[in-house]
Motif scaffolding. Sequence first.
Motif, PDB file in Angstrom:
ATOM      1  N   ALA A  55      38.912  32.064  45.205  1.00 36.99           N
ATOM      2  CA  ALA A  55      39.385  33.027  44.223  1.00 36.99           C
ATOM      3  C   ALA A  55      38.244  33.879  43.676  1.00 36.99           C
ATOM      4  N   SER A  56      37.082  33.271  43.451  1.00 39.31           N
ATOM      5  CA  SER A  56      35.957  34.024  42.920  1.00 39.31           C
ATOM      6  C   SER A  56      35.492  35.076  43.924  1.00 39.31           C
ATOM      7  N   ALA A  57      35.469  34.696  45.202  1.00 37.28           N
ATOM      8  CA  ALA A  57      35.118  35.665  46.239  1.00 37.28           C
ATOM      9  C   ALA A  57      36.146  36.792  46.306  1.00 37.28           C
ATOM     10  N   ALA A  58      37.424  36.441  46.148  1.00 29.00           N
ATOM     11  CA  ALA A  58      38.478  37.466  46.170  1.00 29.00           C
ATOM     12  C   ALA A  58      38.280  38.481  45.051  1.00 29.00           C
ATOM     13  N   LEU A  59      37.862  38.012  43.882  1.00 38.07           N
ATOM     14  CA  LEU A  59      37.616  38.916  42.761  1.00 38.07           C
ATOM     15  C   LEU A  59      36.439  39.850  43.034  1.00 38.07           C
ATOM     16  N   ASP A  60      35.569  39.444  43.961  1.00 39.51           N
ATOM     17  CA  ASP A  60      34.453  40.295  44.368  1.00 39.51           C
ATOM     18  C   ASP A  60      34.781  41.105  45.619  1.00 39.51           C
ATOM     19  N   GLY A  61      36.051  41.100  46.020  1.00 33.10           N
ATOM     20  CA  GLY A  61      36.485  41.961  47.120  1.00 33.10           C
ATOM     21  C   GLY A  61      36.637  41.290  48.465  1.00 33.10           C
ATOM     22  N   ALA A  62      36.368  39.970  48.548  1.00 35.03           N
ATOM     23  CA  ALA A  62      36.511  39.251  49.815  1.00 35.03           C
ATOM     24  C   ALA A  62      37.702  38.308  49.698  1.00 35.03           C
ATOM     25  N   ASP A  63      38.891  38.831  49.876  1.00 31.97           N
ATOM     26  CA  ASP A  63      40.127  38.084  49.632  1.00 31.97           C
ATOM     27  C   ASP A  63      40.586  37.402  50.914  1.00 31.97           C
ATOM     28  N   TRP A  64      40.017  36.247  51.198  1.00 34.26           N
ATOM     29  CA  TRP A  64      40.351  35.479  52.395  1.00 34.26           C
ATOM     30  C   TRP A  64      41.344  34.372  52.046  1.00 34.26           C
ATOM     31  N   SER A  65      42.102  33.965  53.016  1.00 31.11           N
ATOM     32  CA  SER A  65      43.030  32.865  52.808  1.00 31.11           C
ATOM     33  C   SER A  65      42.270  31.539  52.837  1.00 31.11           C
ATOM     34  N   LEU A  66      42.871  30.516  52.224  1.00 32.17           N
ATOM     35  CA  LEU A  66      42.270  29.188  52.288  1.00 32.17           C
ATOM     36  C   LEU A  66      42.159  28.705  53.731  1.00 32.17           C
ATOM     37  N   GLU A  67      43.167  29.002  54.531  1.00 29.40           N
ATOM     38  CA  GLU A  67      43.155  28.564  55.920  1.00 29.40           C
ATOM     39  C   GLU A  67      41.973  29.166  56.671  1.00 29.40           C
ATOM     40  N   GLU A  68      41.696  30.436  56.406  1.00 32.50           N
ATOM     41  CA  GLU A  68      40.561  31.089  57.070  1.00 32.50           C
ATOM     42  C   GLU A  68      39.242  30.461  56.636  1.00 32.50           C
ATOM     43  N   ILE A  69      39.120  30.165  55.364  1.00 34.37           N
ATOM     44  CA  ILE A  69      37.880  29.572  54.854  1.00 34.37           C
ATOM     45  C   ILE A  69      37.687  28.166  55.422  1.00 34.37           C
ATOM     46  N   ARG A  70      38.774  27.407  55.509  1.00 33.86           N
ATOM     47  CA  ARG A  70      38.660  26.055  56.075  1.00 33.86           C
ATOM     48  C   ARG A  70      38.268  26.112  57.552  1.00 33.86           C
ATOM     49  N   ARG A  71      38.740  27.142  58.245  1.00 36.06           N
ATOM     50  CA  ARG A  71      38.500  27.251  59.685  1.00 36.06           C
ATOM     51  C   ARG A  71      37.076  27.682  59.995  1.00 36.06           C
ATOM     52  N   ARG A  72      36.521  28.528  59.160  1.00 37.51           N
ATOM     53  CA  ARG A  72      35.212  29.126  59.418  1.00 37.51           C
ATOM     54  C   ARG A  72      34.086  28.103  59.317  1.00 37.51           C
ATOM     55  N   PHE A  75      29.263  31.800  57.782  1.00 38.98           N
ATOM     56  CA  PHE A  75      29.520  32.801  56.751  1.00 38.98           C
ATOM     57  C   PHE A  75      28.350  33.774  56.615  1.00 38.98           C
ATOM     58  N   GLY A  76      27.637  33.985  57.703  1.00 40.29           N
ATOM     59  CA  GLY A  76      26.484  34.874  57.651  1.00 40.29           C
ATOM     60  C   GLY A  76      26.710  36.203  58.333  1.00 40.29           C
ATOM     61  N   GLY A  77      27.957  36.536  58.620  1.00 42.61           N
ATOM     62  CA  GLY A  77      28.235  37.761  59.360  1.00 42.61           C
ATOM     63  C   GLY A  77      28.258  38.998  58.497  1.00 42.61           C
ATOM     64  N   ASP A  78      29.466  39.564  58.318  1.00 39.91           N
ATOM     65  CA  ASP A  78      29.573  40.812  57.555  1.00 39.91           C
ATOM     66  C   ASP A  78      29.496  40.530  56.056  1.00 39.91           C
ATOM     67  N   GLU A  79      29.602  41.591  55.268  1.00 42.42           N
ATOM     68  CA  GLU A  79      29.426  41.464  53.821  1.00 42.42           C
ATOM     69  C   GLU A  79      30.465  40.545  53.195  1.00 42.42           C
ATOM     70  N   GLN A  80      31.718  40.653  53.641  1.00 39.52           N
ATOM     71  CA  GLN A  80      32.752  39.791  53.082  1.00 39.52           C
ATOM     72  C   GLN A  80      32.465  38.323  53.384  1.00 39.52           C
ATOM     73  N   ALA A  81      32.039  38.034  54.603  1.00 39.12           N
ATOM     74  CA  ALA A  81      31.714  36.656  54.960  1.00 39.12           C
ATOM     75  C   ALA A  81      30.572  36.127  54.101  1.00 39.12           C
ATOM     76  N   ARG A  82      29.586  36.956  53.835  1.00 44.53           N
ATOM     77  CA  ARG A  82      28.458  36.525  53.002  1.00 44.53           C
ATOM     78  C   ARG A  82      28.913  36.295  51.563  1.00 44.53           C
ATOM     79  N   THR A  83      29.851  37.126  51.091  1.00 46.29           N
ATOM     80  CA  THR A  83      30.384  36.943  49.740  1.00 46.29           C
ATOM     81  C   THR A  83      31.098  35.598  49.625  1.00 46.29           C
ATOM     82  N   VAL A  84      31.940  35.291  50.611  1.00 46.79           N
ATOM     83  CA  VAL A  84      32.650  34.014  50.612  1.00 46.79           C
ATOM     84  C   VAL A  84      31.658  32.860  50.718  1.00 46.79           C
ATOM     85  N   GLY A  85      30.685  32.991  51.608  1.00 48.31           N
ATOM     86  CA  GLY A  85      29.690  31.938  51.771  1.00 48.31           C
ATOM     87  C   GLY A  85      28.917  31.675  50.496  1.00 48.31           C
ATOM     88  N   GLY A  86      28.542  32.734  49.790  1.00 43.53           N
ATOM     89  CA  GLY A  86      27.828  32.566  48.534  1.00 43.53           C
ATOM     90  C   GLY A  86      28.674  31.867  47.492  1.00 43.53           C
TER      91      GLY A  86
END
Length: 293
Positions: A55-72, A75-86
């Motif tokens: 949810a915090s990443a989504a508020l910063d513009g990286a709105d990924w599903s829980l399923e996607e995050i569990r699968r990944r 998280f070092g690719g594009d900006e959204q992936a780095r946001t989620v990883g952080g």
Amino acid sequence: MSTGTDSLASLADLPGVPEAVAEVRKSVDRLYGHRVMRRRAAEVTSEAALRGARASAALDGADWSLEEIRRRTDFGGDEQARTVGGALRISADAGQLLGIWRHSPLQVLARLHLLAVGDADPSAGRPRRTGEDASPLFPIDLAASEGHEKPTEGVQLPPAPGADEAAASLDQLAQLLVARAEGAKSATPALVVAAVVHGELLALRPFASHNGVIARAAQRIVLISEGLDPKAICPAEVGLAELGTAAYRDALGGYLSGTGEGMARWIGHCGEALRLGVRESTAVCEAMQRGMV
């Protein structure tokens, strides 16, 4: 705003705030009394951390599903992936920083920034310097800064204060938190303290980037430290995302106004977000009880 103990106590008496505090306390107590918490509390904590990070990443513009995050796994690719990883790194470490937080909040904030940006960034872990600007807090403001049309609706947030002013105010906030940890606590409720820390960090934007995820993590640490959510099972970030970026931004505008009405609106917004986080974890507990998790 002034962050003295007396100032916090006065915030607790603003219209609507005592009711918000009571509703949050009741909601949190009900979750802690859930049958699943007696046997699987660690699992609920882990799930709350994951959902809060998402949810915090989504508020910063990286709105990924829980399923996607569990699968990944990367998280070092594009900006959204780095946001989620952080956000995931911060969420995983936040509970481990509690001991340091009690005597050195500034050290914890620096660590949170390092976790958010990664150690390859030369600005990692250090506050803004003179002449450095803070990046926008919300995707809506980022779009405007990149030349897109700025929406006419909603509160227009002021720019962040200069680096020196931000550092001085941040030091005052840290002194208040250390004094509370050392036994100088007033009767100010945990929700009020957490909302002030959250709002003040968003107002000051002490780092060049990632101030939003850091402020939300700091709020979580305060809720743990103040004893309202000692097991970190109430992901307020989930509630903030559910209420929406526009409402979050407008509530922050109330905090930045410094008026009693605006401050009460901000505290109420944080309280409502926390109750929605409780609802999320209650649903997790119910799923566990039914054997679905």
